[in-house]
Design a protein around this motif. Structure first.
Motif, PDB file in Angstrom:
ATOM      1  N   ALA A  30       0.902  -1.169   0.052  1.00 64.61           N
ATOM      2  CA  ALA A  30       0.174   0.039   0.119  1.00 64.61           C
ATOM      3  C   ALA A  30       0.877   1.334  -0.041  1.00 64.61           C
ATOM      4  CB  ALA A  30      -1.001  -0.042   1.286  1.00 64.61           C
ATOM      5  N   ILE A  79      -1.731  -0.962  -3.835  1.00 60.37           N
ATOM      6  CA  ILE A  79      -2.672  -0.321  -3.729  1.00 60.37           C
ATOM      7  C   ILE A  79      -2.408   1.248  -3.776  1.00 60.37           C
ATOM      8  CG2 ILE A  79      -4.683   0.353  -2.097  1.00 60.37           C
ATOM      9  CD1 ILE A  79      -4.053  -2.352  -0.703  1.00 60.37           C
ATOM     10  N   THR A  81      -3.435   4.765  -2.692  1.00 63.04           N
ATOM     11  CA  THR A  81      -4.359   5.291  -2.050  1.00 63.04           C
ATOM     12  C   THR A  81      -4.606   6.932  -2.136  1.00 63.04           C
ATOM     13  OG1 THR A  81      -2.746   6.181  -0.257  1.00 63.04           O
ATOM     14  CG2 THR A  81      -3.929   3.720  -0.058  1.00 63.04           C
ATOM     15  N   ASP A  94      -6.657  -0.585   4.323  1.00 63.57           N
ATOM     16  CA  ASP A  94      -5.483  -0.941   3.592  1.00 63.57           C
ATOM     17  C   ASP A  94      -4.339  -1.216   4.461  1.00 63.57           C
ATOM     18  OD1 ASP A  94      -7.017  -0.506   1.280  1.00 63.57           O
ATOM     19  OD2 ASP A  94      -6.691   1.774   1.260  1.00 63.57           O
TER      20      ASP A  94
END
Length: 227
Positions: A30, A79, A81, A94
């Motif tokens: 992430a 990911i 974000t 996350d």
């Protein structure tokens, strides 16, 4: 009909072990950071998407990158974000499902570095609330190193001596630090590979080792045993 060749069991075992060592390993990384620091641009460079100088706010996006690393095939599920919209609950989710984190700030926006403190606090809370007491690898990236006349922040250690931002993050959080440029591609892949290296080594330690049969000890027992 031709007879099938008998393959020694030892050879079969070695080939199976080699197959297991080269199996596809999946990791989730992430990427967090303030709006406009270049999170998406860093990820785009990693996955082979052309650099876009215009800032397009991200709510949340998902990318996949396959990397051959240390004789293993790894799949990075990345990911991307949001830095514009504040969703602490989504950020915690996350963090919990990620195997590793990349925290990004920008050299032209000193306030973006301050946000790293919040992310580290939230990560600490996520660890405390998790059933598994695991330490996730964290890499901090200072983006936009290609911009001229910008300097990294300096910090003071316990003795009152001036230390670099990289040393500060290493001492305070145990993080690795990279200065990078998404525009030029400097140190972008190295930052993600550092996390990957930590994850692969962690998996290798967790895998139980197979017992080794020593031929010499078997011979000694056979000699000592009475006929």
């Amino acid at each position: 009909m031709p007879k099938e060749k008998n393959v020694p069991k030892e050879k079969n075992t070695k080939s199976r072990d080699k197959e297991q060592d080269n199996y596809l390993q999946k990791f989730t990384i992430a990427v967090f950071g303030d709006s406009g620091v270049g999170k998406t641009s860093l990820i785009n460079h990693l996955v082979g998407i052309k650099f876009n100088p215009e800032h397009v706010p991200t709510i949340e996006d998902f990318h996949v990158k396959h990397i051959a690393f240390k004789n293993k095939t790894c799949e990075l599920q990345i990911i991307d974000t949001s830095g514009t919209y504040e969703f602490p609950a989504m950020r915690r989710v996350d963090m919990e499902k990620a195997d590793a984190l990349v925290l990004v700030y920008s050299m032209d926006r000193p306030e973006s570095f301050i946000k790293l403190e919040r992310y580290m606090e939230e990560l600490s809370q996520s660890r405390n609330n998790s059933a598994k007491d695991c330490v996730k690898p964290v890499v901090v990236v200072s983006n936009k190193s290609d911009l001229p006349n910008l300097k990294e922040p300096m910090f003071m250690d316990k003795r009152g001596l001036s230390i670099s931002v990289g040393r500060h993050l290493e001492v305070k959080y145990g993080c690795h630090w990279f200065d990078a440029s998404a525009k030029l591609g400097n140190n972008v892949q190295d930052a993600f590979l550092k996390n990957l290296d930590c994850l692969v080594r962690s998996c290798s330690k967790e895998r139980p080792s197979r017992p080794v049969r020593r031929i010499s000890s078997m011979i000694q027992r056979r000699i000592k045993s009475p006929r």
